[in-house]
Design a protein around this motif. Structure first.
Motif, PDB file in Angstrom:
ATOM      1  N   LEU A  99       2.450  -5.841   5.961  1.00  0.00           N
ATOM      2  CA  LEU A  99       2.600  -6.118   4.795  1.00  0.00           C
ATOM      3  C   LEU A  99       3.702  -4.952   3.893  1.00  0.00           C
ATOM      4  O   LEU A  99       4.072  -5.359   3.470  1.00  0.00           O
ATOM      5  N   THR A 100       3.662  -4.116   4.826  1.00  0.00           N
ATOM      6  CA  THR A 100       4.537  -3.531   5.079  1.00  0.00           C
ATOM      7  C   THR A 100       6.181  -3.413   4.119  1.00  0.00           C
ATOM      8  O   THR A 100       6.417  -2.825   3.015  1.00  0.00           O
ATOM      9  N   VAL A 101       6.749  -4.433   4.121  1.00  0.00           N
ATOM     10  CA  VAL A 101       7.926  -4.270   3.786  1.00  0.00           C
ATOM     11  C   VAL A 101       8.152  -6.036   3.713  1.00  0.00           C
ATOM     12  O   VAL A 101       9.248  -6.695   2.951  1.00  0.00           O
ATOM     13  N   ILE A 102       6.454  -6.225   2.956  1.00  0.00           N
ATOM     14  CA  ILE A 102       7.041  -7.293   1.505  1.00  0.00           C
ATOM     15  C   ILE A 102       6.887  -7.403   0.224  1.00  0.00           C
ATOM     16  O   ILE A 102       6.185  -6.422   0.177  1.00  0.00           O
ATOM     17  N   ASP A 103       8.121  -7.672  -0.043  1.00  0.00           N
ATOM     18  CA  ASP A 103       8.070  -7.480  -1.231  1.00  0.00           C
ATOM     19  C   ASP A 103       6.309  -7.454  -2.512  1.00  0.00           C
ATOM     20  O   ASP A 103       5.434  -8.563  -1.573  1.00  0.00           O
ATOM     21  N   PRO A 104       6.284  -6.589  -3.388  1.00  0.00           N
ATOM     22  CA  PRO A 104       4.994  -6.340  -3.577  1.00  0.00           C
ATOM     23  C   PRO A 104       4.482  -7.137  -4.169  1.00  0.00           C
ATOM     24  O   PRO A 104       3.316  -7.887  -4.551  1.00  0.00           O
ATOM     25  N   ALA A 105       5.459  -8.265  -4.806  1.00  0.00           N
ATOM     26  CA  ALA A 105       4.258  -9.608  -5.512  1.00  0.00           C
ATOM     27  C   ALA A 105       3.886 -10.734  -5.010  1.00  0.00           C
ATOM     28  O   ALA A 105       3.582 -11.200  -5.145  1.00  0.00           O
TER      29      ALA A 105
END
Lengths: 295, 360
Positions: free
Chosen positions: B168-174
């Protein structure tokens, strides 16, 4: 976007414009000048309109026939060279080592041909291809093949193509190798985990990632092969007959051999225009393909 | 579907080295059960990715054996191990559509066309990729691409394990929340053994049935999220998990009494005298220490943070900085206050390891 307008920016661009003016535009204007004038005796020029251009583009005239023939040979040469050099370059790049001291050693050996000046390459091959003392020519003759680069058109053509492949495939190799090295390891690991075979890895990972460097490689190689001069000049002299007389060879013959300045000037302008147009078409097609795939 | 056994696995990137410090992963024995979700949690360089790569076959361990069920796979290459892996950064096949991407691992293994289509549709629905199925993968955002990577990892139903390397490193926080709970739901639905590497404690605790906490190549504790919170076996676990982490204060322990900065604290259990020269610390979570205006252990109040749902006080006990909770309805007016620690939540750590003690 509102960007501040400041005309003083022209001052910063001016040196470059000045440089381009003297390095490219002014010399070219002398060619334009020759292309619309005819010459009578010593330095006596008069206006000739577009007559040189009409002659050149009409295959019924002598110069027009020469031009058309050389243009076809040029195109055939470029296509042949690209069809060999690009796949071969990619194939070699795929076989190169990825780490260890062998990387540097292989790259240097592969890049060596590119470091040799054109006319030296020509001279090397002129001797290399001789049937009596040249390793290449003598070996082919020894194998019983009919090879004679100065008398047989097919031999002459093959020799020029082989020289270009030998001289410039390394460029495609280096560009492709750089492109391949830029692919993160995760892609290869993922492919192994997904059970992809070697061919699937090439088609689905390597080739798409090479797309951008291949655009550069193809453009460079097209422009260079289209302007080929030194190799045929040194090795075959444009012969036998006019089998390897490409546009630049013919241009020099007309300009410096026959001193037909009008013919030569109009020819070089059209030649230049064709090179630019074809490069532009190549570039547009390849970038458009890229964009279409994105949609 | 399988059980993974780590039998004395250890790895050093310097082959032949026997010095303990050279081992990126220190000796580890453990069994991971089919159908459960595990998280490898620890700071960068703790050996969690090494451990994951050993399981996926990208790294062969220096010693020990790796078993999938009863099959020794220690020296098998990745492609023969029957595992799936999702990487930190999205890996998609640019030339293919989303559907072709998801189908690729199945197609390579000769699964029948109908079965592929059904499975791809199922996985795409789970990940919310159905509207994008027929678009080119390369035109999508990083979020969507990582969903495709996740999908390719999950699409095979016969894998021994699905490994996630900080996916999930590149995933947008939301979107992280949404994807994390989706992964959890998918895990329940698919009944696969999943191993999830992360340095984010929230990710690890929400995703995993059991968390493996690692530091400097050593496994410090393997436990459920609740156990890690309630009974940290190592000071690092106490400190690393929870926000803020566990309070750790230097103490002298004698029987059931501890002395901290001239104060005597009564312990719930009785402890043997620790070996001389060892470091002895008391550990308790801020959640189980409350600050009251009077009574308890006298402390000085440094700062009070109102976090909305709870108020947190930073207090000083001698030289020690301590976080404590202020109970509802209590107001702290003066600099002097009292600290109450729940006795059965107060642990003794000797040389960073928790000692159990005996009932009083």
């Amino acid at each position: 976007m509102d960007k501040p307008l400041n005309n003083r920016a022209w001052l910063l661009v001016a040196p470059v414009l000045l440089f381009v003016l003297f390095s490219a535009l002014l010399p070219m204007m002398t060619v334009v000048n020759y292309s619309v004038q005819d010459q009578m005796g010593e330095n006596h020029f008069f206006w000739n309109g577009d007559a040189w251009f009409r002659d050149l583009l009409n295959p019924a005239t002598e110069v027009g026939a020469r031009f058309a023939g050389a243009l076809v040979r040029n195109l055939a040469f470029s296509v042949t060279a690209l069809l060999i050099e690009v796949p071969l370059g990619i194939a070699v790049a795929l076989c190169l080592p990825r780490k260890g001291w062998t990387v540097g050693a292989t790259l240097v050996v592969i890049a060596l041909p590119m470091l040799i000046p054109w006319n030296v390459v020509g001279t090397i091959w002129q001797i290399f291809a001789r049937q009596d003392i040249g390793l290449f020519g003598a070996a082919l003759t020894g194998l019983g093949l009919h090879y004679n680069d100065t008398q047989d058109p097919v031999s002459a053509w093959c020799t020029i193509v082989i020289i270009d492949v030998w001289h410039w495939t390394p460029l495609v190799v280096l560009l492709s190798y750089a492109g391949l090295r830029a692919i993160p390891d995760a892609f290869y690991q993922a492919a192994r985990i997904d059970g992809a075979g070697r061919w699937a890895v090439f088609i689905n990972i390597e080739l798409p990632k090479l797309h951008k460097v291949l655009v550069i490689a193809i453009l460079l190689r097209f422009m260079q092969t289209f302007m080929i001069y030194t190799e045929p000049f040194v090795v075959t002299g444009g012969g036998p007959g006019n089998a390897t007389t490409f546009l630049s060879i013919d241009l020099v013959k007309i300009a410096l051999g026959q001193v037909d300045l009008g013919n030569a000037a109009s020819m070089s302008l059209i030649y230049n225009l064709i090179t630019i147009t074809l490069s532009w078409i190549f570039f547009t097609i390849m970038t458009q393909l890229d964009r279409r795939r994105e949609e | 579907m399988a059980r993974i056994t780590l039998d004395g696995i250890a790895h050093s990137y310097n082959p032949g080295s026997t010095s303990e410090a050279d081992f990126a992963l220190k000796r580890l024995d453990h069994v991971w059960e089919q159908g459960r979700a595990y998280a490898l949690l620890g700071p960068s360089g703790c050996g969690k990715t090494t451990l994951l790569n050993i399981i996926s076959g990208l790294v062969v361990p220096s010693s020990g054996r790796l078993l999938f069920d009863d099959r020794d796979v220690t020296h098998l290459p990745t492609e023969q191990r029957n595992i799936a892996q999702v990487f930190q950064f999205p890996v998609v096949y640019d030339t293919m559509t989303v559907a072709q991407n998801l189908a690729f691992p199945l197609k390579n293994r000769g699964v029948a066309r109908g079965a592929i289509d059904a499975r791809v549709a199922e996985i795409a629905a789970m990940l919310g990729l159905t509207p994008e199925l027929h678009r080119r993968a390369r035109s999508l955002t990083a979020d969507a691409k990582q969903k495709i990577s996740l999908g390719r990892g999950l699409v095979r139903s016969d894998v021994a394990a699905v490994l996630f390397d900080e996916p999930l490193t590149v995933i947008d926080p939301a979107l992280k929340w949404e994807l994390r709970s989706k992964l959890k739901a998918i895990h329940r639905a698919l009944d696969l053994l999943m191993v999830y590497v992360t340095h984010d404690q929230v990710e690890a605790l929400t995703f995993a049935d059991e968390v493996v906490v690692m530091k400097d190549g050593r496994v410090l504790q393997i436990a459920t999220p609740a156990e890690l919170f309630e009974q940290p076996e190592h000071t690092f676990v106490g400190y690393f998990i929870g926000s803020p982490g566990m309070n750790l204060v230097e103490a002298q322990v004698d029987g059931h009494l501890a002395r901290v900065a001239d104060q005597t604290i009564e312990l719930g259990r009785r402890y043997a005298a620790p070996a001389p020269g060892s470091s002895v610390r008391l550990g308790f979570r801020p959640d189980y220490a409350s600050l009251v205006p009077a009574g308890g252990i006298p402390v000085r109040v440094r700062r009070i943070e109102d976090l909305g749902r709870r108020r947190l006080a930073r207090v000083a006990l001698g030289e020690n900085d301590i976080f404590a909770t202020i109970p509802h309805g209590v107001s702290i007016e003066r600099e002097e206050a009292g600290l109450l620690i729940e006795q059965d939540r107060l642990f003794v750590y000797v040389d960073e390891q928790r000692v159990a003690g005996q009932a009083r």
